[in-house]
Design an enzyme around this catalytic site. Structure first.
Site, PDB file in Angstrom:
ATOM      1  N   THR A  13       0.634  -1.592   0.139  1.00  0.00           N
ATOM      2  CA  THR A  13      -0.106  -0.076   0.015  1.00  0.00           C
ATOM      3  C   THR A  13       1.120   1.375   0.084  1.00  0.00           C
ATOM      4  O   THR A  13       1.264   2.007  -0.908  1.00  0.00           O
ATOM      5  CB  THR A  13      -0.985  -0.190   1.028  1.00  0.00           C
ATOM      6  OG1 THR A  13      -1.660  -1.701   1.393  1.00  0.00           O
ATOM      7  CG2 THR A  13      -1.680   1.171   1.398  1.00  0.00           C
ATOM      8  N   LYS A 105       5.719   2.144  12.634  1.00  0.00           N
ATOM      9  CA  LYS A 105       5.964   2.300  14.043  1.00  0.00           C
ATOM     10  C   LYS A 105       5.968   1.214  14.983  1.00  0.00           C
ATOM     11  O   LYS A 105       6.401   1.385  16.087  1.00  0.00           O
ATOM     12  CB  LYS A 105       5.013   3.143  14.549  1.00  0.00           C
ATOM     13  CG  LYS A 105       3.326   2.213  14.165  1.00  0.00           C
ATOM     14  CD  LYS A 105       2.903   2.181  12.680  1.00  0.00           C
ATOM     15  CE  LYS A 105       2.154   1.199  12.880  1.00  0.00           C
ATOM     16  NZ  LYS A 105       1.057   1.499  11.312  1.00  0.00           N
ATOM     17  N   GLU A 129       9.020   9.930   9.762  1.00  0.00           N
ATOM     18  CA  GLU A 129       7.641  10.729  10.090  1.00  0.00           C
ATOM     19  C   GLU A 129       5.591  10.056   9.692  1.00  0.00           C
ATOM     20  O   GLU A 129       5.133  10.632  10.603  1.00  0.00           O
ATOM     21  CB  GLU A 129       7.661  12.241   9.118  1.00  0.00           C
ATOM     22  CG  GLU A 129       6.472  13.377   8.574  1.00  0.00           C
ATOM     23  CD  GLU A 129       6.422  13.760   9.524  1.00  0.00           C
ATOM     24  OE1 GLU A 129       6.702  14.547  10.269  1.00  0.00           O
ATOM     25  OE2 GLU A 129       4.819  13.363  11.077  1.00  0.00           O
ATOM     26  N   ILE A 136      -0.279  13.228   7.959  1.00  0.00           N
ATOM     27  CA  ILE A 136       0.011  14.601   9.049  1.00  0.00           C
ATOM     28  C   ILE A 136       1.238  14.869   9.759  1.00  0.00           C
ATOM     29  O   ILE A 136       1.910  14.119   9.778  1.00  0.00           O
ATOM     30  CB  ILE A 136      -0.098  14.806  10.290  1.00  0.00           C
ATOM     31  CG1 ILE A 136      -2.288  14.010  10.116  1.00  0.00           C
ATOM     32  CG2 ILE A 136      -0.673  15.650  11.258  1.00  0.00           C
ATOM     33  CD1 ILE A 136      -2.866  14.003  11.457  1.00  0.00           C
ATOM     34  N   GLY A 187      -7.269  -0.562   3.090  1.00  0.00           N
ATOM     35  CA  GLY A 187      -6.057  -0.398   2.696  1.00  0.00           C
ATOM     36  C   GLY A 187      -5.388  -0.051   4.440  1.00  0.00           C
ATOM     37  O   GLY A 187      -4.260   0.434   4.713  1.00  0.00           O
ATOM     38  N   GLU A 190      -3.744  -2.468   9.751  1.00  0.00           N
ATOM     39  CA  GLU A 190      -2.688  -3.514   9.623  1.00  0.00           C
ATOM     40  C   GLU A 190      -3.161  -4.903   8.605  1.00  0.00           C
ATOM     41  O   GLU A 190      -4.174  -5.334   9.359  1.00  0.00           O
ATOM     42  CB  GLU A 190      -2.051  -3.928  10.804  1.00  0.00           C
ATOM     43  CG  GLU A 190      -1.785  -2.769  11.506  1.00  0.00           C
ATOM     44  CD  GLU A 190      -0.345  -1.393  10.423  1.00  0.00           C
ATOM     45  OE1 GLU A 190       0.298  -2.074   9.984  1.00  0.00           O
ATOM     46  OE2 GLU A 190      -0.834  -0.832  10.145  1.00  0.00           O
ATOM     47  N   LYS A 205       2.443   4.919  18.568  1.00  0.00           N
ATOM     48  CA  LYS A 205       2.237   5.967  17.910  1.00  0.00           C
ATOM     49  C   LYS A 205       2.675   7.094  19.166  1.00  0.00           C
ATOM     50  O   LYS A 205       3.165   7.590  19.152  1.00  0.00           O
ATOM     51  CB  LYS A 205       1.072   6.443  16.589  1.00  0.00           C
ATOM     52  CG  LYS A 205       0.900   5.426  16.204  1.00  0.00           C
ATOM     53  CD  LYS A 205      -0.404   5.700  14.974  1.00  0.00           C
ATOM     54  CE  LYS A 205       0.438   4.888  14.184  1.00  0.00           C
ATOM     55  NZ  LYS A 205      -1.089   4.153  13.072  1.00  0.00           N
TER      56      LYS A 205
HETATM   57  P1  NAP Z   1       1.555  -3.973   2.248  1.00  0.00           P
HETATM   58  O1  NAP Z   1       0.170  -3.193   1.732  1.00  0.00           O
HETATM   59  O2  NAP Z   1       1.384  -5.356   3.330  1.00  0.00           O
HETATM   60  O3  NAP Z   1       2.730  -4.257   2.111  1.00  0.00           O
HETATM   61  C1  NAP Z   1       4.099  -4.911   2.480  1.00  0.00           C
HETATM   62  C2  NAP Z   1       5.474  -4.853   1.470  1.00  0.00           C
HETATM   63  O4  NAP Z   1       6.985  -5.336   1.929  1.00  0.00           O
HETATM   64  C3  NAP Z   1       4.884  -5.546   0.534  1.00  0.00           C
HETATM   65  O5  NAP Z   1       4.941  -5.064  -0.389  1.00  0.00           O
HETATM   66  C4  NAP Z   1       5.452  -7.054   0.906  1.00  0.00           C
HETATM   67  O6  NAP Z   1       5.816  -8.142  -0.982  1.00  0.00           O
HETATM   68  C5  NAP Z   1       6.974  -6.660   0.988  1.00  0.00           C
HETATM   69  N1  NAP Z   1       7.081  -7.443   2.412  1.00  0.00           N
HETATM   70  C6  NAP Z   1       6.670  -7.802   3.865  1.00  0.00           C
HETATM   71  N2  NAP Z   1       7.243  -8.666   4.444  1.00  0.00           N
HETATM   72  C7  NAP Z   1       9.039  -9.011   3.022  1.00  0.00           C
HETATM   73  C8  NAP Z   1       9.842  -9.852   3.379  1.00  0.00           C
HETATM   74  N3  NAP Z   1       9.983 -10.265   4.753  1.00  0.00           N
HETATM   75  N4  NAP Z   1      10.355 -10.364   2.630  1.00  0.00           N
HETATM   76  C9  NAP Z   1      10.139  -9.024   1.041  1.00  0.00           C
HETATM   77  N5  NAP Z   1       9.226  -8.602   1.550  1.00  0.00           N
HETATM   78  C10 NAP Z   1       8.495  -8.490   1.985  1.00  0.00           C
HETATM   79  O7  NAP Z   1       1.860  -3.054   3.997  1.00  0.00           O
HETATM   80  P2  NAP Z   1       1.621  -1.006   3.759  1.00  0.00           P
HETATM   81  O8  NAP Z   1       0.241  -1.219   4.122  1.00  0.00           O
HETATM   82  O9  NAP Z   1       2.133  -0.609   2.477  1.00  0.00           O
HETATM   83  O10 NAP Z   1       2.465  -1.211   5.273  1.00  0.00           O
HETATM   84  C11 NAP Z   1       4.087  -1.164   5.563  1.00  0.00           C
HETATM   85  C12 NAP Z   1       4.085   0.391   6.746  1.00  0.00           C
HETATM   86  O11 NAP Z   1       4.004   1.292   6.938  1.00  0.00           O
HETATM   87  C13 NAP Z   1       4.134  -0.645   7.678  1.00  0.00           C
HETATM   88  O12 NAP Z   1       5.057  -0.738   9.154  1.00  0.00           O
HETATM   89  C14 NAP Z   1       2.794   0.030   8.304  1.00  0.00           C
HETATM   90  O13 NAP Z   1       2.817  -0.397   9.649  1.00  0.00           O
HETATM   91  C15 NAP Z   1       3.013   1.431   8.017  1.00  0.00           C
HETATM   92  N6  NAP Z   1       1.904   2.514   7.817  1.00  0.00           N
HETATM   93  C16 NAP Z   1       1.642   1.782   7.455  1.00  0.00           C
HETATM   94  C17 NAP Z   1       0.032   2.695   7.140  1.00  0.00           C
HETATM   95  C18 NAP Z   1      -0.931   2.373   5.536  1.00  0.00           C
HETATM   96  O14 NAP Z   1      -1.769   2.904   5.766  1.00  0.00           O
HETATM   97  N7  NAP Z   1      -1.288   1.213   5.189  1.00  0.00           N
HETATM   98  C19 NAP Z   1      -0.144   4.083   7.143  1.00  0.00           C
HETATM   99  C20 NAP Z   1       1.631   4.512   7.960  1.00  0.00           C
HETATM  100  C21 NAP Z   1       2.167   3.150   7.663  1.00  0.00           C
HETATM  101  P3  NAP Z   1       4.682  -8.155  -1.426  1.00  0.00           P
HETATM  102  O15 NAP Z   1       3.233  -7.538  -2.129  1.00  0.00           O
HETATM  103  O16 NAP Z   1       5.831  -9.428  -2.215  1.00  0.00           O
HETATM  104  O17 NAP Z   1       4.206  -9.204  -0.701  1.00  0.00           O
HETATM  105  N1  HSE Z   2      -3.554   0.816  10.863  1.00  0.00           N
HETATM  106  C1  HSE Z   2      -3.308   1.632  10.264  1.00  0.00           C
HETATM  107  C2  HSE Z   2      -4.286   2.964  10.895  1.00  0.00           C
HETATM  108  C3  HSE Z   2      -2.536   2.335   9.448  1.00  0.00           C
HETATM  109  O1  HSE Z   2      -5.360   2.985  10.674  1.00  0.00           O
HETATM  110  O2  HSE Z   2      -3.941   4.540  11.421  1.00  0.00           O
HETATM  111  C4  HSE Z   2      -1.169   4.041   9.785  1.00  0.00           C
HETATM  112  O3  HSE Z   2      -0.442   3.587  10.687  1.00  0.00           O
END
Ligand code: NAP
Ligand code: HSE
Length: 431
Positions: A13, A105, A129, A136, A187, A190, A205
């Site tokens: 995502t 986080k 950030e 934000i 999306g 988690e 957080k």
């Molecule tokens: P996600 O959609 O599940 O994407 C994770 C990505 O990492 C995927 O591309 C996955 O590969 C890859 N991956 C995971 N484990 C791996 C491993 N062991 N080796 C190699 N590649 C690996 O997660 P996300 O929502 O983007 O979140 C990513 C981070 O940002 C997390 O720490 C989350 O807490 C943080 N975050 C997310 C949001 C949000 O709105 N989603 C907001 C703020 C912070 P594949 O695609 O091949 O499966």
């Molecule tokens: N799962 C988290 C949320 C993503 O819902 O706020 C952003 O950190």
């Protein structure tokens, strides 16, 4: 200046959003940093997966060393999530003199100090950030924007998933499971939404916010956490009737040199600015001694909003590279950690009880509150379908956590109290 090469861990995502922003905003980035930004390698789990963005297959790898050991890569962006492998990868990146930007986080709340130390020792930047409140720019606001002030209170709606769920349950009467599924599809949640709904994501957080805002190393274990899974339709109905809105709120407060940090479902007056923060939106209310009340509002999750923070951190790293000041922005905490004890933490409380509808019940209940010198702000009493029972809903004036916990124990022991149905903190927004 030559192009800056970036390696990325993860293309889900947030990673897809990073690719989109780097592609779409090349002109703006070029203007700000004076050189192009090139994504050189991206670590993923599966090479065959359909991606949300168009990406040349040779950019993808399943071997982390192609990112971490590539001498051409200047900056590693970590958007894969997870803790143990990720910690190892980022320590390796820093050891190899690569600056790190992360949205993680879970990692920063637990291993932040270790990673900061490794970054400083290697002359590298470590920015995160996006780890708090997605789009934000709250961490920069605490560290830079409010650098001259003394922050005494922060209240945050810092989890988009639970805010989305509570908003839909409150406004549309939607069922919990159904809305959770929708949040996952959008999306926000988690991969395993337990940490969202049990309040742990918000606690992580708040750990980061309290550490930066109070300049004190607050640990995840210092945060008292309750999630949203026990909230019922009846709780929301009474909250509405009494003029309150239910939010999963992180509260961090400093009095003199001591702090308390917690996350719990909290009732806010409908007129409080945080009460109108709806859906997946986040907001952090910050009170500073000099500035007074401030509030930072925006999308707390989602692909492009979160990626905006990630790419802004990347811009920060590259600006520091130009100035030759990487690795100098981490500030060690100014104060030793001092936590409040339960007799030093004060709040108002909402309490819903089922009692046997008998003479003297109310006197028994008020007797317990009087003994602890806690008075009431609001009281409702309604008959229940079962004729012998009545429902009492009350809101207290300020009580210490110690007194309130003792009151709950004593109420439970009263034979006239059938069940304590629910209990929530009430915040009126005083500083
Ligand atoms: P996600 O959609 O599940 O994407 C994770 C990505 O990492 C995927 O591309 C996955 O590969 C890859 N991956 C995971 N484990 C791996 C491993 N062991 N080796 C190699 N590649 C690996 O997660 P996300 O929502 O983007 O979140 C990513 C981070 O940002 C997390 O720490 C989350 O807490 C943080 N975050 C997310 C949001 C949000 O709105 N989603 C907001 C703020 C912070 P594949 O695609 O091949 O499966
Ligand atoms: N799962 C988290 C949320 C993503 O819902 O706020 C952003 O950190």
């Amino acid at each position: 200046m030559k192009a800056i090469s970036v390696g990325m861990l993860g293309l889900g995502t947030v990673g897809s959003g990073v690719v989109t922003i780097i592609e779409n905003h090349q002109d703006k980035l070029m203007h700000q940093i004076g050189c192009p930004v090139k994504l050189k390698k991206i670590l993923v789990k599966s090479l065959d997966k359909q991606r949300a963005v168009e990406i040349s297959p040779e950019l993808l790898t399943t071997n982390e060393d192609e990112v971490l050991n590539d001498p051409d890569i200047d900056v590693v962006i970590e958007v894969m999530g997870g803790v143990d492998n990720t910690r190892e990868y980022l320590l390796k990146a820093l050891k190899n003199k690569k600056h790190v930007v992360t949205a993680n986080k879970d990692l920063m709340a637990v291993y932040g100090t270790e990673l900061h130390t490794a970054a400083s020792e290697n002359g590298c930047d470590l920015f995160y950030e996006a780890s708090v409140a997605g789009g934000i720019p709250i961490l920069r606001s605490l560290v830079d924007g409010l650098a001259s002030d003394r922050i005494t209170k922060m209240m945050g709606i810092v989890n988009g998933t639970t805010n989305f769920i509570l908003t839909k349950m409150t406004k549309q009467g939607a069922a919990y499971q159904e809305v959770l599924k929708e949040a996952q599809e959008l999306g926000y949640a988690e991969a395993d939404p337990t940490s969202d709904v049990e309040g742990l994501d918000a606690a992580r957080k708040m750990t980061i916010l309290a550490t930066l805002g109070f300049s004190m190393k607050v640990e995840l274990d210092d945060v008292k956490v309750t999630g949203i899974t026990q909230i019922t339709e009846d709780d929301l109905k009474y909250a509405k009737q009494l003029g309150y809105t239910m939010k999963l709120l992180g509260i961090a407060r400093r009095d003199e040199e001591k702090v308390d940090v917690s996350v719990q479902p909290t009732l806010l007056p409908d007129t409080h600015p945080l009460a109108s923060v709806n859906d997946e939106y986040n907001a952090v209310y910050v009170f500073g001694e000099a500035v007074g009340e401030t509030m930072f509002y925006g999308p707390g999750a989602g692909s492009l909003p979160t990626a905006t923070s990630v790419v802004s951190d990347l811009v920060g790293v590259i600006k520091n590279m130009r100035l030759g000041v990487n690795g100098r922005s981490a500030v060690t905490p100014q104060y030793p950690k001092k936590l409040k004890s339960p007799d030093e933490i004060f709040s108002k409380y909402f309490l819903r009880l089922h009692v046997y509808d008998e003479v003297g019940v109310f006197a028994d209940i008020t007797g317990i509150f009087s003994k602890h010198k806690v008075s009431f702000e609001k009281i409702l009493q309604m008959p229940l379908k079962r004729k012998e029972l009545a429902e009492i809903v009350l809101v207290t004036h300020h009580a210490s956590l110690k007194d309130y916990e003792e009151i709950l124990v004593e109420l439970n022991e009263l034979h006239s109290v059938k069940e304590i149905k629910s209990s929530y903190r009430v915040e009126r927004g005083e500083r």
